[in-house]
Every structure is written in C-alpha cells, then in structure tokens.
Write a protein that holds these residues in place. Structure first.
Motif, PDB file in Angstrom:
ATOM      1  N   VAL A 252      -5.490  -1.820 -19.374  1.00 46.93           N
ATOM      2  CA  VAL A 252      -6.230  -2.513 -18.604  1.00 46.93           C
ATOM      3  C   VAL A 252      -7.498  -3.428 -19.277  1.00 46.93           C
ATOM      4  O   VAL A 252      -7.882  -4.273 -18.874  1.00 46.93           O
ATOM      5  N   GLN A 253      -7.760  -2.778 -20.294  1.00 49.92           N
ATOM      6  CA  GLN A 253      -8.857  -3.199 -21.361  1.00 49.92           C
ATOM      7  C   GLN A 253      -8.410  -3.410 -22.804  1.00 49.92           C
ATOM      8  O   GLN A 253      -8.358  -2.012 -23.253  1.00 49.92           O
ATOM      9  N   CYS A 266      -6.448   2.239 -21.613  1.00 51.21           N
ATOM     10  CA  CYS A 266      -5.542   2.651 -20.729  1.00 51.21           C
ATOM     11  C   CYS A 266      -6.131   2.856 -19.481  1.00 51.21           C
ATOM     12  O   CYS A 266      -7.275   3.114 -19.372  1.00 51.21           O
ATOM     13  N   LEU A 267      -5.337   2.587 -18.340  1.00 51.25           N
ATOM     14  CA  LEU A 267      -5.733   2.760 -17.088  1.00 51.25           C
ATOM     15  C   LEU A 267      -6.564   4.103 -16.819  1.00 51.25           C
ATOM     16  O   LEU A 267      -7.521   4.171 -16.031  1.00 51.25           O
ATOM     17  N   TYR A 270     -10.427   4.409 -16.914  1.00 52.09           N
ATOM     18  CA  TYR A 270     -11.031   3.654 -16.045  1.00 52.09           C
ATOM     19  C   TYR A 270     -10.904   4.076 -14.518  1.00 52.09           C
ATOM     20  O   TYR A 270     -11.875   3.779 -13.869  1.00 52.09           O
ATOM     21  N   ARG A 312     -11.043  -1.408  -8.737  1.00 49.89           N
ATOM     22  CA  ARG A 312     -10.782  -2.542  -9.520  1.00 49.89           C
ATOM     23  C   ARG A 312      -9.619  -2.444 -10.582  1.00 49.89           C
ATOM     24  O   ARG A 312      -8.670  -3.252 -10.844  1.00 49.89           O
ATOM     25  N   SER A 313      -9.763  -1.223 -11.354  1.00 50.23           N
ATOM     26  CA  SER A 313      -8.764  -1.022 -12.555  1.00 50.23           C
ATOM     27  C   SER A 313      -7.294  -0.772 -12.079  1.00 50.23           C
ATOM     28  O   SER A 313      -6.525  -1.231 -12.729  1.00 50.23           O
ATOM     29  N   LEU A 316      -5.969  -4.010 -10.940  1.00 51.05           N
ATOM     30  CA  LEU A 316      -5.192  -4.795 -12.000  1.00 51.05           C
ATOM     31  C   LEU A 316      -3.795  -4.192 -12.173  1.00 51.05           C
ATOM     32  O   LEU A 316      -2.965  -4.841 -12.334  1.00 51.05           O
ATOM     33  N   ALA A 317      -3.900  -2.930 -12.621  1.00 42.73           N
ATOM     34  CA  ALA A 317      -2.559  -2.361 -12.966  1.00 42.73           C
ATOM     35  C   ALA A 317      -1.616  -2.425 -11.934  1.00 42.73           C
ATOM     36  O   ALA A 317      -0.192  -2.974 -12.290  1.00 42.73           O
ATOM     37  N   SER A 320       0.107  -5.999 -11.658  1.00 45.34           N
ATOM     38  CA  SER A 320       1.296  -6.309 -12.475  1.00 45.34           C
ATOM     39  C   SER A 320       2.669  -5.570 -12.079  1.00 45.34           C
ATOM     40  O   SER A 320       3.527  -6.321 -12.017  1.00 45.34           O
ATOM     41  N   GLU A 350      -8.580  -6.737  -5.574  1.00 46.36           N
ATOM     42  CA  GLU A 350      -7.690  -7.211  -6.841  1.00 46.36           C
ATOM     43  C   GLU A 350      -6.465  -7.588  -6.560  1.00 46.36           C
ATOM     44  O   GLU A 350      -5.909  -8.589  -7.219  1.00 46.36           O
ATOM     45  N   ARG A 354      -4.958 -11.398  -7.305  1.00 47.52           N
ATOM     46  CA  ARG A 354      -4.017 -11.712  -8.464  1.00 47.52           C
ATOM     47  C   ARG A 354      -2.495 -11.560  -8.169  1.00 47.52           C
ATOM     48  O   ARG A 354      -1.677 -12.133  -9.008  1.00 47.52           O
TER      49      ARG A 354
END
Length: 397
Positions: A252-253, A266-267, A270, A312-313, A316-317, A320, A350, A354
């Motif tokens: 995720v980063q 990696c997720l 976070y 939030r992390s 994000l994952a 997807s 999130e 997205r």
C-alpha cells in the motif's frame, strides 16, 4: 472386463453415498423427523429411506427417539435427530500469541473451547507443535467425557499452506516458520492434523455458520498479521498453488517500511497489530487488541489516529480487491471485529472514494459475528462438513 460391470458397483456406491448425505442433511436441517417425513422430503421410497437411516444410526450419525404424543390413535411414532454424541470434529489453532482448540459435534454445535495465551513468535516449530499436540490430547479427552468421538483434526496456522499432501506449512512469517512439515514434529502420527491457512478457515466458518448472507465475499482477519480469504460462489478459492489471499503483503506504500516477508510497504506495516500499537505509542504487552479497544473507548488521541490510519490503509487494499473480484460483501474477522467501531468509518470512506467502476454500498462491509473464534471454529467444522457430504467416512458399528 465389460465397462458397465466395471463401473456399475462404484456407481451404486456413489449413489448410496449421495443418498446417505441427502437423508442426513434433511434430518439436520429439519429434525425431529419421522422416517416417513424424511422420505417425503427427499423423494425416496420409505423402504430406501429406512435402509439409509439404519446405516446412519449404525454409523453414529443419527439417533431415533420417542416422538412427542400426537393425540392420534395407534403406535407412538419415532423421531430422527442428528446425534449430539458420537462423531465430532477437532479444530486446533496456532497463532503468534496463542494456541486454541474447539470441538464441534455433528449438529455443528461447539461443545468446548480452549485458548491458551502465549508468545509463539520465533520459537522452534517443534516446541510449539508439541504444545499444540498436548492441547489436542486434552481437548479429545474432554470430548470423550462428553460422549463425543473425534473423527478428524484440522489445524489453523497463520501462514501459507500449499495445495499438496504432507502437512507442509510453506511460510508463516509471524511465527518465523519456513518449510515446516507437521509430520516431522507431531508426537502422535495417528492424530496428525491437516494444516490450513487460518484466514481460509475463518472465511469458511463465516460461510457455514453465519447465515450465508453472501455467496461471494472477501473475509479479512487479523491477529499479529493480516490474512484474507475468498469465497466465490460458495467455494473457497485457494489459487493455483494454495497461496491466494495474502492481503497483508499487498503493498500500500511501495517505498514504505520493511516487512517480515522481505518486501516493503506491505499492508501489515500500516494496519497490522504491531503497526497500530507502534503508531499509538503503546507497548506490546498483554492482549494488544484489548488494550487498543480500551484506549480507543477512553478517547486516547494517538490510538484513535492510529486506528484511523490503519482503516485507511485497509480500505486502500480492499478497494483493489473489490474492483478485481466484485464481491457481494467484505467481512472483517479476527481481532478486527473488536476494533470495528473505529476502523469501519475510515475503511468505508476509502472504499467510497476509490470504488468507482461498480456500485458499492457501505453496509456491504461488516464485522464478523465470530470474532477471534472464526479460524478454530472453521477448523472443527471442516471435519463435520466432510462427514455431512460423505457419511461413509464414519466407521460402521
């Protein structure tokens, strides 16, 4: 040999196996039922059902009890029920911070739970497996005292279990395991459990015992690490080699922190347990999840910020995953269920920002009702499900 002769007996055996499963399933779903009522439900003759019922009683799957008085003249009826004694499944679990055990009877009812808090990270696999085996022995002894007979054993592990026989755990980063084969360490080869990824078992428990509100969903669970499992059209998707669902190691980063798996960003770095504790400025002592929940309830600002960041992390994952898989639902299990009040708002925000290609409703993201018990319950239910699909797995007599 004539092909009809060669395959005829096997076909008859397969048909009887299916019919046994149909009768057992009907009684499990609608008991108590008379033999005649079973015949009416499954569409078989009374004679055929009577023969099948006799075999299921002989194998210990069904019992026949005196029916309640109906007020009608004639011989009192008998009612069939799934046995609350006899066949059972044993679920075991090895986590980074605990060992667990669960026994479930053929009705799907958990009859005992055990959880031992201990730090297993970095310890020799043989030591941990020996302690898990000792817990299994104790659980089976308690099950026997309840009149239960363990017919299968499944072990939930926080790692990758390939699609191959032999009890191999390919990798479990949060335990520090690589290429650990259970048979090399388990004291009793006759009681060797079958390993399975804990996230997969949590998802199966959700599907089997939580009302089946969705046929296609992503189940995300967290303890020390983060795992995910995919149920697609009611079936677990394991991937070509059994490695599907490693959501915790989705980047995720891309240029982020180093991860125990060898990658970066990696997720888990976070939204994992250790990462949230670190961000909140809390020491990793006792039960980390209980500590985070306690501080969040108290309004501890660093903890609330850490949980918001984790949400939030995670969102994000999961965005997807939603775009790729198009699930009916996302289910948060494991430790996430106890932190759902603080994670869900940022995860939903999130997702809303997205997931733009397909419709997405906020209520499609929900916490599991099973909490941390999901994986070990799924492990125990695996044996029960197999018996329900094939009662001939049970010994006769």
């Amino acid at each position: 040999m004539d092909r009809a002769t060669e395959h005829g007996p096997a076909s008859q055996q397969d048909m009887r196996r299916r019919n046994l499963a149909v009768v057992l399933g009907a009684v499990r779903a609608h008991s108590p039922l008379s033999r005649a009522a079973v015949a009416g439900r499954v569409g078989l003759t009374r004679a055929a059902v009577s023969s099948l019922v006799d075999e299921l009683i002989d194998r210990g799957a069904l019992t026949e009890e005196a029916a309640t008085a109906s007020g009608r003249v004639g011989r009192p009826g008998r009612a069939l029920v799934v046995s609350h004694r006899g066949p059972a499944g044993l679920g075991l679990e090895i986590g980074a911070t605990h060992l667990g055990a669960c026994v479930v009877d053929l009705r799907g009812e958990p009859r005992l739970w055990r959880r031992v808090e201990q730090d297993n990270t970095g310890r020799p696999a043989g030591d941990v497996l020996a302690e898990a085996a000792a817990l299994a022995v104790d659980a089976e002894a308690e099950a026997t005292a309840l009149g239960l007979r363990v017919e299968g054993r499944v072990l939930a592990v926080p790692g990758v279990v390939p699609n191959e026989p032999g009890g191999l755990v390919e990798r479990a980063p949060n335990l520090g395991w690589r290429a650990v084969r259970l048979a090399d360490h388990w004291p009793d080869p006759d009681a060797l459990p079958e390993p399975e990824n804990e996230a997969n078992l949590g998802a199966l428990a959700e599907y089997w015992s939580a009302g089946r509100t969705a046929e296609t969903f992503v189940h995300v669970s967290a303890e020390a690490g983060i795992g995910a499992a995919l149920i697609i059209d009611g079936r677990l998707f394991r991937g070509a080699r059994g490695f599907a669902g490693e959501l915790g190691h989705l980047p995720v980063q891309p240029d982020g922190s180093d991860c125990a798996c060898g990658a970066r960003g990696c997720l888990e770095q976070y939204a994992g347990e250790a990462a949230v504790l670190r961000e909140a400025g809390l020491a990793h002592v006792g039960d980390p999840v209980a500590l985070l929940a306690e501080r969040a309830v108290a309004g501890h600002a660093p903890t609330l910020r850490a949980l918001d960041r984790a949400g939030r992390s995670l969102g994000l994952a999961l965005a997807s995953a939603v775009e790729l898989i198009d699930p009916d639902a996302l289910v948060l299990g494991g430790a996430y269920t106890e932190l759902a009040d603080w994670l869900l708002p940022s995860v939903r925000a999130e997702l809303a920002a997205r997931v733009t290609v397909r419709p997405w409703a906020p209520e499609a993201l929900r916490p599991s009702a099973l909490g941390r018990r999901g994986p070990v319950l799924g492990a125990a239910l695996t044996t029960v499900r197999r018996i329900m699909m094939d009662p001939t797995l049970l010994p006769a007599g």
